[in-house]
Design a protein around this motif. Structure first.
Motif, PDB file in Angstrom:
ATOM      1  N   GLU A 259       0.813  -1.216   0.000  1.00 53.81           N
ATOM      2  CA  GLU A 259       0.000   0.000   0.000  1.00 53.81           C
ATOM      3  C   GLU A 259       0.853   1.277   0.000  1.00 53.81           C
ATOM      4  O   GLU A 259       0.331   2.364  -0.230  1.00 53.81           O
ATOM      5  CB  GLU A 259      -0.942   0.007   1.220  1.00 53.81           C
ATOM      6  CG  GLU A 259      -1.875  -1.197   1.234  1.00 53.81           C
ATOM      7  CD  GLU A 259      -2.867  -1.209   2.414  1.00 53.81           C
ATOM      8  OE1 GLU A 259      -3.241  -0.132   2.886  1.00 53.81           O
ATOM      9  OE2 GLU A 259      -3.248  -2.310   2.844  1.00 53.81           O
ATOM     10  N   SER A 263      -2.148   3.563  -2.806  1.00 54.04           N
ATOM     11  CA  SER A 263      -3.166   3.578  -1.759  1.00 54.04           C
ATOM     12  C   SER A 263      -4.480   2.974  -2.256  1.00 54.04           C
ATOM     13  O   SER A 263      -5.362   2.662  -1.470  1.00 54.04           O
ATOM     14  CB  SER A 263      -3.382   4.988  -1.219  1.00 54.04           C
ATOM     15  OG  SER A 263      -3.864   5.818  -2.249  1.00 54.04           O
ATOM     16  N   ARG A 266      -5.675  -0.538  -0.728  1.00 53.58           N
ATOM     17  CA  ARG A 266      -5.973  -0.692   0.698  1.00 53.58           C
ATOM     18  C   ARG A 266      -6.844  -1.898   1.018  1.00 53.58           C
ATOM     19  O   ARG A 266      -7.797  -2.200   0.309  1.00 53.58           O
ATOM     20  CB  ARG A 266      -6.695   0.553   1.204  1.00 53.58           C
ATOM     21  CG  ARG A 266      -5.730   1.652   1.519  1.00 53.58           C
ATOM     22  CD  ARG A 266      -6.458   2.806   2.165  1.00 53.58           C
ATOM     23  NE  ARG A 266      -5.581   3.959   2.194  1.00 53.58           N
ATOM     24  CZ  ARG A 266      -5.987   5.189   2.478  1.00 53.58           C
ATOM     25  NH1 ARG A 266      -7.263   5.415   2.738  1.00 53.58           N
ATOM     26  NH2 ARG A 266      -5.117   6.168   2.488  1.00 53.58           N
TER      27      ARG A 266
ATOM     28  N   GLU B 239     -13.335   4.376   8.358  1.00 52.79           N
ATOM     29  CA  GLU B 239     -12.188   4.958   7.641  1.00 52.79           C
ATOM     30  C   GLU B 239     -11.903   6.382   8.127  1.00 52.79           C
ATOM     31  O   GLU B 239     -10.754   6.761   8.372  1.00 52.79           O
ATOM     32  CB  GLU B 239     -12.460   4.985   6.133  1.00 52.79           C
ATOM     33  CG  GLU B 239     -12.587   3.610   5.513  1.00 52.79           C
ATOM     34  CD  GLU B 239     -12.938   3.666   4.027  1.00 52.79           C
ATOM     35  OE1 GLU B 239     -12.849   4.750   3.418  1.00 52.79           O
ATOM     36  OE2 GLU B 239     -13.335   2.615   3.480  1.00 52.79           O
ATOM     37  N   ASP B 270      -6.916   3.237   6.448  1.00 54.97           N
ATOM     38  CA  ASP B 270      -5.521   3.421   6.039  1.00 54.97           C
ATOM     39  C   ASP B 270      -4.600   2.728   7.039  1.00 54.97           C
ATOM     40  O   ASP B 270      -4.395   3.216   8.149  1.00 54.97           O
ATOM     41  CB  ASP B 270      -5.232   4.926   5.979  1.00 54.97           C
ATOM     42  CG  ASP B 270      -3.789   5.197   5.573  1.00 54.97           C
ATOM     43  OD1 ASP B 270      -3.076   4.237   5.206  1.00 54.97           O
ATOM     44  OD2 ASP B 270      -3.371   6.355   5.647  1.00 54.97           O
TER      45      ASP B 270
END
Lengths: 345, 345
Positions: A259, A263, A266, B239, B270
């Protein structure tokens, strides 16, 4: 005495996967003498650690840059600090003197100046200096703390580790095997898989690139489920691991290399499984576990000396090999701890 | 004596969001006498809990059905067990006798038969019977254990709770306020938001449906970050919460209602933030914390009696209102604990 200090810098902030052309070799005049009255320590860098997390410091923005003293932003054109082993050339600092070996924050350069922050005198304990960059350095502590403190493994438990031939993963697997766990690792080539099983004694290993369904792959190796997942990669592998965890499973999140440069990859683990299996997912940094260092060091040295811990090093030689070594991490080029030897002792 | 026992069943397995037409009222002849030699307990159901997790039992497959004795699969056409309060009509069990109040697994029906598993005699302690279904029952224990055992809040810490006007969320917020935390909740209507702030004393509350960017919404209420997130909803809110957590933040995952009926909404937090902030994410079930029940009960009753804990109940009357009550959970119809009163005492 003044010399030319060569060092590696980034040309500009890096947003995607790093390439060798993102880096440049620079040089500056460098004095090997300490200014009168200063507490500077002048260090000749010997071995430097090449770590994936540095990519997060090279981005325009990464949360990591706010959260850790190790992961502050790197400025284009400037020297890059990094963990490693060096030798003191001159010192104005009362705790360090000429010819001391030191371990801690040095740089991707031939020489650096330290004020003694995140730097310790090193007693090599009769072991190669390079060991203190990896297996006996932060990579080792990361594996040790992430496995023992966060996951609290018990003999017989089933452990899965991703990036298992990497600097941290190979140690996690070996610590877990030495405790008496069942250990499966994944890696990115058949050669690595063979090494994990034949050299490091993993119970099983597989090449994730050859699996079309990671969920099924894990089901094959863990028909009764996974107790502990040591995550170095994130993304789909984390989802598959959560899906295959046992009740009260533990996930230690050490790195998410897949990641770092994308991104969009994810992980979206099934939180319903997280609830019903009472799974614990914990991010950590080795810097929070420095109190464990003495225990970690003595345990690990014992295992090395008794032949129960193999030290996997992947050493390149010369400053000019820092950029390819770093870029190679993201292609899985390294086997074990990636180190660049910058100078002979 | 034989009566007709009416009960609610599902017509078939339910895959998406539940609708009233997925349910049917059925009836069967039912004996109010215990068979000689049997240890059966015949119970007249008084108040039954209406809980979102039941949807996971109604699916063809959900992991939950394997992992918890509370969440086994529900068979179409058959009686559905559920937490609630009833009164013993007749008993062959040595621990229960006629006219005892009981709390535990009863059913979505007028009567049920228990063998005493997951069933306890109830001393109402001078409080309404319905309190023992919600605030003093599993909803309360869930809030208590999830907040205190998993998140270990300290006075002054900043707590965010989603579905904050729901059965568990409102209690989490009140426990945290009573400890001296800063508490923000989100809910799905202005009326709920006003109630959270004006009646329950939350420091702030917001209507998530009016926010175009949940990340920015949380930044507004937590400019210095969130210490604890009590998650009842999953998906985008998880998130956003992870993105706004402080270092060493803790997430207790109690429910993911927005993912129960749409697995496409899964959260992809993340993980780089999870690592660098050293965030702990933990799923849990209240059933693992039954050892805390006495402490939970005494703390909660003290807070109720001293006026520091408001009891929010949303009670429908009559068996025929079980399906609309259940379906309504997924539209946010309820304020506080959703209960159906099945019979007068």
């Amino acid at each position: 005495m003044e010399v030319t200090n060569n060092f590696v810098a980034i040309k500009a902030k890096i947003e995607g996967a790093p390439q060798e052309s993102d880096f440049e070799l620079k040089s500056e005049p460098f004095s090997l003498s300490v200014k009168p009255g200063s507490k500077d320590i002048i260090i000749k860098n010997l071995y430097v650690s090449i770590d994936p997390y540095q990519i997060n410091r090279m981005k325009s923005y990464s949360f990591s840059q706010k959260a850790s003293e190790f992961a502050t932003g790197i400025v284009p054109g400037e020297m890059i600090d990094a963990y490693g082993v060096g030798k003191v050339v001159a010192s104005g600092h009362p705790d360090f003197e000429k010819d001391d070996y030191v371990v801690g924050l040095i740089s991707w350069g031939e020489y650096c100046i330290s004020q003694g922050l995140i730097l310790n005198k090193l007693n090599p304990l009769g072991l190669p200096l390079s060991y203190h960059v990896g297996v006996l350095g932060l990579s080792g502590l990361t594996a040790y703390a992430g496995l023992f403190e966060i996951c609290k493994p018990k003999k017989g438990e089933k452990v899965f580790v991703s990036a298992a031939s990497g600097s941290v993963g190979n140690l996690v697997g070996q610590y877990a095997k030495n405790l008496g766990c069942y250990v499966v690792g994944c890696a990115g080539s058949q050669k690595k898989v063979t090494m994990l099983k034949e050299k490091l004694g993993f119970d099983e290993a597989f090449n994730y690139k050859e699996e079309t369904d990671l969920h099924l792959a894990l089901q094959r190796y863990f028909p009764d489920g996974i107790d502990i997942y040591f995550d170095n990669v994130g993304a789909k592998m984390l989802e598959a691991a959560v899906a295959n965890m046992k009740l009260h499973g533990r996930v230690s999140v050490c790195g998410v290399i897949s990641e770092y440069t994308d991104s969009g990859k994810r992980a979206a683990p099934d939180m319903l499984s997280v609830i019903y299996k009472r799974i614990a997912i914990k991010g950590f940094l080795s810097g929070d576990y420095l109190n464990l260092f003495p225990e970690f060091l003595s345990t690990t040295i014992d295992q090395i000396r008794s032949g129960k811990m193999h030290v996997l090093e992947d050493v390149s030689i010369g400053l000019e090999n820092v950029p390819p070594a770093f870029v190679g991490l993201f292609h899985g080029d390294n086997v074990g701890k990636k180190i660049v030897q910058l100078s002979n002792d």
